[in-house]
Design a protein around this motif. Structure first.
Motif, PDB file in Angstrom:
ATOM      1  N   GLY A 153      85.500  57.078  92.706  1.00  0.00           N
ATOM      2  CA  GLY A 153      85.294  58.176  91.767  1.00  0.00           C
ATOM      3  C   GLY A 153      86.160  58.064  90.538  1.00  0.00           C
ATOM      4  O   GLY A 153      85.716  58.287  89.408  1.00  0.00           O
ATOM      5  N   LEU A 154      87.445  57.693  90.765  1.00  0.00           N
ATOM      6  CA  LEU A 154      88.333  57.524  89.606  1.00  0.00           C
ATOM      7  C   LEU A 154      87.856  56.383  88.720  1.00  0.00           C
ATOM      8  O   LEU A 154      87.946  56.456  87.477  1.00  0.00           O
ATOM      9  N   LEU A 155      87.382  55.293  89.320  1.00  0.00           N
ATOM     10  CA  LEU A 155      86.890  54.176  88.519  1.00  0.00           C
ATOM     11  C   LEU A 155      85.676  54.581  87.694  1.00  0.00           C
ATOM     12  O   LEU A 155      85.565  54.244  86.505  1.00  0.00           O
ATOM     13  N   VAL A 156      84.774  55.324  88.330  1.00  0.00           N
ATOM     14  CA  VAL A 156      83.590  55.781  87.590  1.00  0.00           C
ATOM     15  C   VAL A 156      83.975  56.708  86.445  1.00  0.00           C
ATOM     16  O   VAL A 156      83.477  56.600  85.324  1.00  0.00           O
ATOM     17  N   LEU A 157      84.919  57.634  86.714  1.00  0.00           N
ATOM     18  CA  LEU A 157      85.362  58.542  85.649  1.00  0.00           C
ATOM     19  C   LEU A 157      86.042  57.799  84.521  1.00  0.00           C
ATOM     20  O   LEU A 157      85.848  58.089  83.337  1.00  0.00           O
ATOM     21  N   GLY A 158      86.901  56.822  84.887  1.00  0.00           N
ATOM     22  CA  GLY A 158      87.602  56.069  83.844  1.00  0.00           C
ATOM     23  C   GLY A 158      86.654  55.265  82.986  1.00  0.00           C
ATOM     24  O   GLY A 158      86.741  55.269  81.752  1.00  0.00           O
TER      25      GLY A 158
ATOM     26  N   LEU B 121      83.937  54.635  77.943  1.00  0.00           N
ATOM     27  CA  LEU B 121      82.712  54.342  77.206  1.00  0.00           C
ATOM     28  C   LEU B 121      82.342  55.480  76.268  1.00  0.00           C
ATOM     29  O   LEU B 121      81.953  55.263  75.109  1.00  0.00           O
ATOM     30  N   GLY B 122      82.481  56.726  76.759  1.00  0.00           N
ATOM     31  CA  GLY B 122      82.175  57.863  75.882  1.00  0.00           C
ATOM     32  C   GLY B 122      83.122  57.951  74.702  1.00  0.00           C
ATOM     33  O   GLY B 122      82.708  58.240  73.581  1.00  0.00           O
ATOM     34  N   ALA B 123      84.416  57.702  74.961  1.00  0.00           N
ATOM     35  CA  ALA B 123      85.378  57.733  73.851  1.00  0.00           C
ATOM     36  C   ALA B 123      85.081  56.642  72.842  1.00  0.00           C
ATOM     37  O   ALA B 123      85.176  56.849  71.628  1.00  0.00           O
ATOM     38  N   GLY B 124      84.701  55.457  73.334  1.00  0.00           N
ATOM     39  CA  GLY B 124      84.366  54.374  72.397  1.00  0.00           C
ATOM     40  C   GLY B 124      83.153  54.701  71.559  1.00  0.00           C
ATOM     41  O   GLY B 124      83.135  54.448  70.348  1.00  0.00           O
ATOM     42  N   ILE B 125      82.137  55.277  72.207  1.00  0.00           N
ATOM     43  CA  ILE B 125      80.947  55.662  71.439  1.00  0.00           C
ATOM     44  C   ILE B 125      81.286  56.741  70.423  1.00  0.00           C
ATOM     45  O   ILE B 125      80.815  56.725  69.281  1.00  0.00           O
TER      46      ILE B 125
END
Length: 463
Positions: A42-47, A52-56
């Protein structure tokens, strides 16, 4: 002795056998280990999702130039990739040498300046407005004449234009300075500050004439030549006597009738030789045209048309566009002519439409109705109307230096080529500069005329 009965001995001897049990302590249950795998997953998916969202978000919200500036971490620091006019290495290192951009009349730029490397000095001197020349005059050094030089006469008020000035006037009549000169805060220009025209104004005859009108297929009254061959552009024009040996310049104010204050100022505060062109979208056009002619102005109608550039205005329902059919453009042109009774001609400034093949049909229609045409475009001699080419739109850049420079070049073109046509928009600053410039035309050997005095008559039609 009583006999004892022992029959119940067996019962007495019987004892309930109790179960023998030994309680043995049970072994402790095995210790359960905590499963970290779901948590780590779960932590890996959130990270990964958050990164990815921050980069976009960064890529979509930051400007490309800002990202380049963030990534440009070389030894010399971020640098501009575009060399701006008036920028030199000395001005970057020493802001006192002119800063990023050197205004007109500022310190001399470096040797690597773009303008200096591309423009000859004599052309720069010819294109410099009088304000900039007077500003730098005290800092220049004038060589002393040699003792053997013959004495010369005092210079005339207006010097004859040099070869460089003539070539500059022919090749680039609408050049503008790189940027406006900073000015102190003062009152903004206004129409009320313009001086009123003094003297008796001779009104023009009433127009239109009934015998020079005919009804179109749509029921609109259109101008037409009279039975005796008189042309509306000659009948409705302001009379003018042709002075010899003087350059002629015409000033045409466009898009009138939309702003009441601007239209009133153009009619009552500009000289009667100035030609006034009204917008077909204005209300009460007959009253405005009658009032303008009562003040001595000849009148034209503006034909909205397709222009170039991303900021080109929408020509509207009466506008001529190259994608429309010739029949549709013909109907729109006739509508514009019918809305301006008493107009001597039409003004068309759309470069894009003027470059299309349909401009030939438009000019043929203008010739057929006996009107003059002000604008670009070419047609066969048999279809060419009475024509006047526009030299410059003087307030394309709305600041004083650019307007004064174009007015200067208009005067030079009028002296060199004999005629020039300046187009003006109804703005307070434009009127202010034009009124002051008109007062200097006489000393510069130029005379102000209505635009009808500068048109070339239409070529005669072949039998």
């Amino acid at each position: 002795m009583a006999k004892r009965n022992y029959d119940d001995l067996d019962d007495e001897d019987y004892e309930e056998e109790l179960p023998a049990s030994i309680q043995v302590a049970a072994p402790p249950p095995p210790r359960q280990r905590f499963n970290f795998r779901p948590l780590l997953t779960g932590l890996l998916v959130l990270g990964l999702g958050g990164g990815l969202g921050a980069g976009i978000y960064v890529l979509t919200s930051y400007d490309a130039r800002a990202l380049i500036g963030l990534l440009d971490i070389g030894d010399d620091g971020p640098r501009l990739s575009l060399q701006l006019p008036g920028v030199s290495e000395s001005s970057r290192s020493n802001p006192a040498n002119g800063g990023l951009l050197t205004p007109p009349g500022g310190p001399a730029p470096g040797k690597d300046e773009l303008l200096q490397s591309q423009t000859p000095p004599e052309e720069l001197a010819a294109a410099t407005p009088p304000v900039a020349q007077s500003a730098i005059a005290p800092s220049t050094t004038t060589p002393l004449p040699s003792p053997s030089a013959a004495p010369t006469a005092a210079p005339a008020p207006v010097a004859a234009p040099t070869t460089a000035a003539r070539s500059a006037a022919k090749t680039d009549p609408i050049a503008s300075p790189p940027q406006p000169t900073p000015r102190t805060a003062d009152k903004p220009p206004s129409f009320d500050a313009l001086p009123e025209i003094k003297g008796d104004l001779k009104p023009l005859p009433s127009a239109p004439l009934r015998e020079m009108l005919r009804k179109s297929q749509t029921g609109e009254m259109l101008p037409t030549p009279s039975a005796d061959g008189r042309q509306p552009w000659q009948v409705y024009a302001r009379p003018w006597g042709d002075p010899a040996n003087r350059g002629k310049v015409a000033v045409v104010v466009i898009d009138l009738g939309l702003d009441r204050v601007a239209t009133e100022a153009a009619i009552s505060r500009l000289p009667p030789e100035v030609t006034l062109a009204f917008s077909p979208y204005a209300a009460n056009l007959e009253k405005w045209i009658r009032k303008a002619r009562d003040h001595g102005h000849e009148v034209l109608m503006v034909v909205p048309s397709e222009s170039e550039g991303p900021n080109a205005p929408d020509p509207g329902p009466y506008g001529l566009i190259s994608s429309a059919t010739p029949e549709a453009n013909q109907t729109r042109l006739e509508t514009v002519m019918a809305r301006g009774p008493g107009a001597a001609g039409l003004v068309l400034l759309g470069e894009s439409f003027a470059a299309s093949p349909q401009i030939s049909g438009v000019q043929a229609t203008v010739r057929e109705h006996g009107l003059l045409f002000v604008g670009p475009g070419a047609a066969a001699p048999a279809r060419t109307p009475a024509l006047a080419r526009v030299t410059a739109i003087i307030d394309r850049d709305l600041y004083r230096e650019a307007i004064d420079l174009r007015l200067n070049q208009i005067a030079v073109t009028a002296r060199v080529q004999g005629r020039a046509v300046a187009v003006v928009q109804p703005r307070p600053l434009s009127f202010e500069r034009v009124v002051g410039w008109i007062g200097t035309l006489t000393t510069n050997g130029v005379v102000l005329t209505p635009v009808s005095a500068l048109v070339a008559p239409p070529p005669p039609a072949k039998p």
